[in-house]
Motif scaffolding. Structure first.
Motif, short mmCIF file in Angstrom:
data_model
loop_
_atom_site.label_atom_id
_atom_site.label_comp_id
_atom_site.label_asym_id
_atom_site.label_seq_id
_atom_site.Cartn_x
_atom_site.Cartn_y
_atom_site.Cartn_z
N PHE A 89 27.76 -50.41 5.76
CA PHE A 89 27.06 -49.84 4.42
C PHE A 89 25.19 -49.46 4.85
O PHE A 89 24.95 -48.72 4.70
N GLU A 90 24.65 -50.53 5.42
CA GLU A 90 23.43 -50.45 5.93
C GLU A 90 23.34 -49.52 6.84
O GLU A 90 22.50 -48.78 6.81
N GLY A 91 24.18 -49.29 7.87
CA GLY A 91 24.24 -48.38 8.96
C GLY A 91 24.46 -47.02 8.30
O GLY A 91 23.58 -46.00 8.54
N GLY A 92 25.46 -46.73 7.30
CA GLY A 92 25.48 -45.53 6.50
C GLY A 92 24.22 -45.09 5.89
O GLY A 92 23.90 -43.97 5.78
N LEU A 93 23.31 -46.14 5.38
CA LEU A 93 22.01 -45.72 4.62
C LEU A 93 20.95 -45.06 5.46
O LEU A 93 20.07 -44.56 5.18
N SER A 94 21.20 -45.27 6.85
CA SER A 94 20.34 -44.67 7.87
C SER A 94 20.69 -43.52 8.48
O SER A 94 19.97 -42.73 9.21
N LEU A 95 21.72 -42.78 7.76
CA LEU A 95 22.38 -41.54 8.28
C LEU A 95 21.67 -40.36 7.50
O LEU A 95 22.17 -40.17 6.10
#
Length: 615
Positions: free
Chosen positions: A70-76
């Motif tokens: 989820f945190e990685g998705g927030l950076s996309l």
């Protein structure tokens, strides 16, 4: 209870300690965490995660992986696809099936029965943000290949989990006569439902937060609880579909322009670091030598084939005819480290395959660690070399970001630009940027605090920020905003709080570090610039040290910064004085040099001649 608390403390010390050593040495953090966990677990027997946490270990790791995705998705940011979209979609649509196909053949050649080979090959298509993102920060890769690797890592994690689930369900149901067409369509429907659930959760957050329907102190707890709830609910639809939900939730929320999410960015980054550190330590400490005995020479050949044949063939074939240049394709073909998701899902399916009667299922845990170690070591220790050889390395020299276009900042930018330091002047006024454009200095026209700036301006090359607009309070706001991203010790502004009447109401914690030991403010440097003060640079050597430089420069001279040979900047401030050494270049703000008697006489003669011509 005490044993569990001790294990948690040891995991924290080992994980964060490995991250700190990686920061100090430049070594890959993931490698150090794997080594630390392996030494603490099977080698020294300091603790056994499975004995300490029992059946809770699996759910803990699963939820941790969900939060990381989820945190990685927030950076996309979807706007990145304008430049990298061609490569991202090809690696997703063609790269996943190609990698799955080549990996299955390679694993079968290594001695695994077809069901185990097909299932593990499906998991192998993952890379993962927990290993890719640290490598990209370490290597400073150019924006397009970095964006492709980042998107591939985050998108492929849930895709690999679904591939493994599809393979497992097929082999489980095939005993009852089920066909491939009876297994795959329900999986696709489950994935679509999981994605819809994630998007709906993101929409709810985007609706509630900006309207003040959730108080500030509850935003982080509500968000984390929502992520976990969505993950668990999607897993009830289909095993591992929760990874799809949380990834879609993160990407959707990142592109809904929710302003109130800015305040939780520092917290989510801290959570991601803690989770990555903890999970890697727990997983590597859970490994035992019994699981490694299955590894033999054919597995070693498979690892070599994975690095030099399977991954390159997958990427190069998938990107045929794309707009991605060949040098970037070759870089992408080499960089594919595996991480947490591979190990976590492999451990889950090793038990399930054993229940189905496949003895080779026991090899998955040891094999997954072997793949992680081989890919992380090969990528981690060669990423800088490969990026440099292929010409995809970004700017490695630390850069200076200057907020505010004034005569003083423009003169400073010109000095740093001449010293080959990447520099950028940011200002919202096109008129104030006119002299910047005339001198050919890099600039960005826009409001630095606007969220759009994060997407339009790549801040990666800049390790130091100087806020020097004519508004001191605005400078403090800029420094406070970027302190979390650049570092509290790397944001500076003019003026010292304790000596500036305009600043007595501003706590020191809200400001940037003060430039100059004298505490010069914006008005001070503006006035001195009008009086003819200039920037001077002085190179130190073994024969000409700092004391010699101080004697040569005017008495009123003010030291601003030291520039190390590697480009590192160290500023003089009211609180800190860096230690100069041979090879450093001192940038100082100095009064004009006093004129010699000959220059004064010549100037007077010129004035007299001018008056005579007028008369």
């Amino acid at each position: 209870m005490e044993q569990q608390a001790l294990v948690i403390a040891l995991v924290g010390v080992l994980g964060i300690g490995a991250q700190w050593i990686a920061w100090r040495t430049g070594w890959p953090a993931i490698v150090l965490m794997l080594v630390a966990g392996f030494l603490a677990g099977p080698v020294l027997n300091l603790f056994d995660p499975e004995a300490a946490f029992g059946p809770m270990l699996g759910p803990m790791i699963s939820i941790g992986v969900a939060l990381i995705l989820f945190e990685g998705g927030l950076s996309l940011d979807l706007r990145e696809l304008r430049h990298a979209g061609d490569g991202v979609w090809r690696l997703f649509l063609f790269g996943i099936p190609l990698g799955w196909f080549f990996g299955a053949w390679g694993l079968h050649f290594a001695g695994l029965v077809w069901p185990v080979a097909v299932l593990f090959a499906g998991i192998l298509v993952v890379t993962g943000p927990t290993v890719v993102m640290p490598l990209l920060r370490q290597a400073s890769v150019q924006p397009r290949p970095a964006a492709i690797l980042k998107w591939e890592a985050i998108v492929n994690d849930p895709a690999g989990a679904l591939c493994a689930v599809a393979a497992y369900e097929y082999f489980r149901l095939s005993a009852n006569g089920a066909t491939l067409f009876e297994v795959v369509p329900p999986m696709i429907v489950a994935a679509v439902l999981a994605a819809a659930l994630g998007y709906a959760a993101a929409w709810v957050i985007a609706y509630l937060f900006p309207r003040g329907m959730v108080p500030e102190y509850l935003k982080v707890p509500v968000l984390l609880t929502m992520v976990i709830a969505v993950f668990v609910a999607a897993n009830l639809i289909e095993h591992e579909a929760g990874l799809v939900s949380v990834t879609v939730m993160g990407v959707a929320l990142a592109n809904m322009n929710v302003q109130s999410l800015r305040s939780i960015h520092p917290f989510k980054q801290n959570i991601a670091v803690l989770l990555v550190s903890g999970i890697f330590i727990l997983l590597s400490a859970s490994l035992n030598f019994e699981e490694l005995r299955y590894l033999e020479w054919r597995i070693g050949l498979f690892l070599l084939g994975l690095l030099f044949i399977i991954r390159p063939a997958t990427v190069l074939i998938a990107l045929l005819g794309s707009s991605v240049p060949w040098r970037e394709r070759l870089f992408l073909a080499w960089i594919a480290p595996r991480g947490i998701v591979l190990v976590a899902i492999s451990g889950l399916f090793a038990l399930r395959l054993a229940d189905l009667g496949y003895a080779d299922g026991n090899i998955l845990i040891g094999l997954s660690f072997a793949v992680v170690v081989a890919t992380i070591v090969s990528s981690g220790f060669t990423v800088n070399l490969v990026a440099r050889l292929l010409g995809v390395k970004g700017t490695t020299r630390p850069g200076l970001l200057i907020v505010g276009a004034t005569p003083w900042t423009i003169a400073l930018a010109r000095q740093m630009n001449e010293l080959k330091t990447p520099v950028m002047i940011v200002d919202s006024s096109w008129q104030r940027l006119a002299p910047v454009r005339q001198q050919g200095l890099p600039f960005y026209h826009g409001e630095i605090l606007n969220e759009a700036t994060e997407h339009n301006l790549d801040l990666t090359p800049f390790q130091v920020l100087v806020a020097a607009t004519e508004n001191e309070a605005y400078n403090a706001l800029v420094c406070n905003e970027f302190a979390y991203e650049i570092g509290r010790d790397a944001v500076y502004q003019l003026g010292e709080a304790s000596e500036n009447d305009d600043y007595r109401a501003l706590p020191e914690s809200l400001r940037g570090r003060a430039l100059f030991q004298s505490g010069f403010g914006v008005e001070d440097v503006g006035q001195l610039k009008r009086e003819g003060w200039v920037f001077r640079r002085t190179r130190l050597s073994d024969q000409f040290d700092f004391n010699d430089a101080q004697q040569k420069l005017p008495e009123a001279n003010q030291m601003l910064l030291l520039l190390r040979p590697d480009g590192t900047m160290r500023f003089f401030s009211h609180a800190v004085q860096p230690q100069p050494r041979a090879g450093d270049t001192i940038i100082s703000f100095s009064p004009p040099q006093p004129k010699t008697p000959e220059e004064v006489a010549a100037k007077k003669a010129a004035k007299r001649g001018s008056k005579a011509q007028t008369a």
